[in-house]
Design a protein around this motif. Structure first.
Motif, PDB file in Angstrom:
ATOM      1  N   TRP A   1      39.789  55.583  36.135  1.00 16.96           N
ATOM      2  CA  TRP A   1      40.474  55.735  34.857  1.00 16.96           C
ATOM      3  C   TRP A   1      41.475  54.598  34.640  1.00 16.96           C
ATOM      4  O   TRP A   1      41.628  54.101  33.524  1.00 16.96           O
ATOM      5  N   HIS A   2      42.125  54.169  35.695  1.00 18.25           N
ATOM      6  CA  HIS A   2      43.073  53.064  35.592  1.00 18.25           C
ATOM      7  C   HIS A   2      42.370  51.806  35.086  1.00 18.25           C
ATOM      8  O   HIS A   2      42.879  51.110  34.190  1.00 18.25           O
ATOM      9  N   GLU A   3      41.184  51.534  35.627  1.00 19.46           N
ATOM     10  CA  GLU A   3      40.431  50.343  35.199  1.00 19.46           C
ATOM     11  C   GLU A   3      39.984  50.480  33.740  1.00 19.46           C
ATOM     12  O   GLU A   3      40.005  49.505  32.973  1.00 19.46           O
ATOM     13  N   SER A   4      39.585  51.684  33.337  1.00 17.41           N
ATOM     14  CA  SER A   4      39.189  51.910  31.938  1.00 17.41           C
ATOM     15  C   SER A   4      40.353  51.663  30.994  1.00 17.41           C
ATOM     16  O   SER A   4      40.208  51.039  29.935  1.00 17.41           O
ATOM     17  N   LEU A   5      41.530  52.150  31.378  1.00 14.27           N
ATOM     18  CA  LEU A   5      42.718  51.978  30.544  1.00 14.27           C
ATOM     19  C   LEU A   5      43.087  50.499  30.417  1.00 14.27           C
ATOM     20  O   LEU A   5      43.407  50.011  29.325  1.00 14.27           O
TER      21      LEU A   5
END
Length: 869
Positions: free
Chosen positions: A386-390
């Motif tokens: 999720w961090h990479e998506s954000l």
């Protein structure tokens, strides 16, 4: 002084500007009621008072009913935005009024005709040459006309009187028959002790819609978002009103009581209207075009249609929204875009994940529906967290985030659509942790949360004594729990349940439900306003019912696919092994006497271990299921399964003890050299017969677990006997006596689901009866056929339920038990099964009765089922 005066003026000016700007945030709309204030409009009152309208940016003015106002014309002319109307709206459409029905609150009209029994008008055939008091609107409804005409009574033979809206005119014989609402007039007659007859159109096959929310075509074409948001908030208000009847009644008395109604009148009205709202449907507000067509055909048949009506324009259809909403600039934007790129949340099933480079889960299905609406492909940009998506969204490597939660920081670079999903949060801990009522009780504990989850800031502010540790995903959070680095992990409810079922069934459990939840929306790059507008409209165009069906499909599929049936199979295989061993020992008895003794010792030891392990495992599984099912209404079957496993233990405890005793006796006689052939064979036969009994028990319980996809005919007497057979051992152990009076009634429905309901009800009575020490513990089961319906009554002598809470027992998560015993989802799901799957209704009350010349107090649970043969 001059400076101070100027400063004060400046401050007042700022406050005025602030007030004006704030007021502009809410769009003013009007709703006109169709009758005087009562529970008939409680959903709209609650939507306004609970802030549901304000949440979607609307400031709603509810206009009270007044005689002589042509409300459909007011709506058609744009003087009123929304209104509530009857089935006669179809006739208004023939008058060139461009009104559109958004939903039908009542699936069958509450309008009925009533006569007193004293009048000797018992059938519609008795109406001829009688006086009927009715309003013009009531007399216009085809449901009443069709009911009368279909019974060969001519309308011209009836004498119609102007309605005084006074029930005493019926009692005093000023009229023979009166039109009224089923939710009001019967209650007034009951209070006065007057016996009456009800003539209900739906009993004659004329189940017409009523209380339709409608608006104008102009408002739909010019401001569709307002229409969609008002409809959504109104339905939310009705769901709240039906789930909180007492609170809603109190509000009406306080703010909307122009008729000076009493609380018990409003509660009676609420219960009757709730039945009509869910009559033959599970979907609140449903409108079916074939049913509208049938209503139209009846009006046409009676010569009331002045000119043809296009029913496709009369009934609001979400499938046509695309043609209504996209502006020229939006259409041009879509024509110029080849694809829209998207980043997602991986490792969050059943909501979303990336498997074999494909996007899967509920959110994936939702995005596919968005693709259909905007006719433009949305392509996945793969990320590992999720961090990479954000970060990818922030750097514009993807156009949208498929599922994100609004925060003030994110608003600087993302725009958020209206939320399309609300996800409750739960706390995961080790399985041996007791259920936690409030996170505030956890002092100086470490709890993990997935990094960059928006909820983490809210949790840190609310629970300052807890240290929240960021992790990459739920698996890392659970690993920290198992390694005792943290006490627990906070995550979405269905994701948590999925992980427990697939990987951590015996290690991790759900220990608390948080008050907090996450509102999931689509996030769009801040500078792409046109795409944001397109997606906002697409999100609003997808009905809540469609979303619920998609989500339930994923929850059911994943949990069903991953459910571990190995416990039952292991027990079955173990028993089969024992049977084979016994048969083998019988064949070689005389030749292998010494080896047999050794084998008996080994098998006895194994059987004793299985017995102990079985009880421990059953106890552990029951406790696990009780914890999990407080939070997951979709898993109600698991609660019943836990209870079934407990009953298996009761059924098996004595037979297993008998096998152990026989084997020990054989061993003792052998050691004393007193083992003769007669005793040996007799003992082995006993073990074999007892084992067969255990096998038959498995077949009995397996029937309960077997999924039932289609309705089928079955008999209530046999169904009830199956239920009692499953519970008998448990009830005998607790000294509970069952007194039954059961007619053999044939019904159509889901037998296993009804067994589940009966087990839940009987177990509730059992739990209440356990508090009785000196008196007999009694449960009465009466099943009778009354007025063409099957009526099931279950009562006990446990003393009853507190009057202050009896109205709440069917609410989700309400319970009177200790936290480690349940959260009330049982009776809530019983109500769901009976109302939505069995075409009936369920109610509960306190009762006093006499049995064997002794008076008792207790609880009476009533189930009425329509599908009777």
């Amino acid at each position: 002084m001059i400076f101070i005066k100027k400063l004060k003026f400046f401050i007042l000016l700022l406050l005025l500007i602030s007030t004006i700007s704030h007021s502009k945030e809410l769009k003013k709309v009007t709703l006109h009621l169709s009758w005087l204030d009562q529970f008939q409009f409680a959903g709209y009152y609650m939507a306004k008072e609970k802030g549901f309208y304000e949440e979607v940016g609307l400031d709603v003015e509810i206009i009270p009913f007044s005689f002589g106002v042509d409300i459909p014309k007011e709506v058609s002319d744009g003087k009123v935005d929304f209104a509530v109307g009857r089935e006669t709206l179809i006739l208004e459409r023939t008058k060139d009024r461009n009104i559109v029905a958004l939903y039908a609150l009542f699936q069958a009209t509450p309008l009925i005709l009533i006569s007193t029994k004293e009048s000797e008008i018992h059938n519609i055939e008795d109406f001829s040459n009688k006086k009927i008091m009715t309003t013009i609107d009531d007399a216009s409804e085809v449901s009443l006309k069709a009911m009368i005409v279909s019974n060969k009574v001519k309308l011209e033979n009836l004498k119609f009187l102007k309605h005084t809206h006074n029930i005493n005119d019926l009692i005093n014989k000023n009229t023979d028959v009166i039109s009224a609402y089923i939710s009001k007039a019967p209650y007034e007659l009951q209070k006065k002790g007057i016996e009456y007859n009800v003539f209900d159109p739906k009993k004659f096959g004329f189940d017409m819609y009523s209380d339709m929310l409608y608006t104008s075509e102009n408002l739909i074409n010019n401001d569709l978002n307002t229409v969609l948001l008002f409809k959504k908030a109104s339905l939310k208000g009705w769901e709240y009103a039906y789930s909180n009847i007492e609170e809603s009644a109190n509000l009406i008395i306080e703010k909307y009581n122009t008729q000076n109604l009493k609380k018990n009148e409003l509660i009676y009205e609420a219960k009757e209207l709730r039945k009509l709202s869910y009559f033959n449907t599970a979907n609140l507000g449903e409108i079916k075009k074939d049913k509208i067509q049938r209503i139209y055909d009846l009006y046409n048949l009676m010569g009331l249609i002045q000119k043809p009506v296009d029913l496709n324009k009369f009934v609001f259809d979400l499938n046509n929204l695309r043609n209504l909403t996209f502006s020229d600039s939006e259409k041009k934007y879509l024509e110029q875009r080849d694809i829209i790129t998207m980043c997602v949340v991986p490792n969050a099933m059943p909501y979303s994940d990336i498997k074999d480079e494909k996007f899967v889960g509920f959110v994936a299905d939702f995005i596919s529906l968005i693709e259909e609406r905007i006719k433009k492909p949305i392509r996945l940009v793969q990320t590992s967290s999720w961090h990479e998506s954000l970060e990818s969204a922030k750097s514009k490597k993807c156009d949208i985030l498929s599922s994100a939660v609004w925060t003030k920081d994110r608003e600087e670079y993302l725009s958020f659509t209206k939320p399309y999903l609300n996800i409750p949060l739960v706390l995961l801990t080790k399985s041996d942790t007791s259920f936690i009522n409030n996170l505030s009780s956890l002092k100086k504990k470490k709890i993990s949360v997935i990094e960059n989850y928006a909820i983490i800031n809210e949790l840190e502010k609310k629970y300052k004594d807890i240290e929240f540790i960021p992790v990459k995903n739920i698996d890392e959070g659970i690993k920290k729990i198992l390694d005792e680095e943290t006490f627990g992990h906070v995550d979405a409810i269905s994701t948590s349940w999925y992980k427990i079922q697939t990987k951590y069934l015996s290690k991790i459990s759900i220990s608390a439900k948080l008050d907090e939840s996450m509102d999931i929306a689509i996030a769009v790059n801040h500078d792409d306003n046109i795409l944001y507008g397109i997606l906002q409209k697409a999100v609003l165009s997808i009905d809540d019912l469609v979303k619920n069906e998609m989500l339930n499909k994923w929850i059911f599929t994943e949990h069903k696919k991953e459910f571990d049936y190995s416990i039952i199979w292991k027990i079955s295989l173990g028993l089969m092994f024992i049977f084979i061993a016994i048969l083998y020992r019988q064949k070689l008895l005389k030749k292998l006497n010494l080896q047999l003794q050794k084998a008996v010792d080994e098998k006895t030891k194994k059987l004793t271990e299985i017995n102990l392990q079985l009880e421990d495992r059953i106890k552990k599984e029951v406790e696990e299921n009780l914890k999990k099912d407080r939070l997951l209404s979709q898993q109600q079957k698991m609660v019943s399964m836990g209870q079934m496993i407990e009953n298996i233990a009761h059924q098996w405890r004595q037979p297993l003890s008998l096998i152990t005793t026989n084997a020990s006796g054989m061993k003792l006689k052998k050691e004393m050299n007193d083992l003769d052939d007669e005793f040996f064979y007799k003992t082995l036969d006993s073990i074999l017969n007892t084992s067969k009994y255990l096998s038959n028990t498995i077949d009995d319980f397996r029937y309960f677990f077997k999924p039932q996809k289609d309705k089928e005919d079955f008999y209530l007497e046999k169904c009830c006997k199956k239920t009692l057979d499953l519970l008998s051992a448990n009830f005998i152990e607790n000294r509970i006596k069952i007194i039954d009076n059961i007619q053999n009634i044939k019904i159509c429905g889901y037998e296993t689901e009804l067994i589940q309901v009966l087990i839940n009800i009987l177990n509730n009575s059992k739990d209440a009866l356990l508090s009785i020490e000196d008196e007999e513990r009694l449960i009465f089961i009466d099943i009778t056929k009354e007025n063409g319906k099957a009526v099931i009554r279950v009562k006990d002598n446990a003393g009853g339920i507190e009057p202050s809470i009896i109205e709440k027992v069917f609410e989700p998560y309400f319970t009177t038990k200790h936290q480690h015993q349940g959260t009330g989802i049982g009776l809530y799901m019983c109500q769901e099964i009976i109302n939505k799957h069995m075409d009936g209704y369920i109610d509960i009350s306190n009762t006093e009765f006499e049995y064997e010349n002794k008076k008792y107090k207790g609880t009476l649970l009533l189930i009425v089922i329509d599908s009777v043969y």
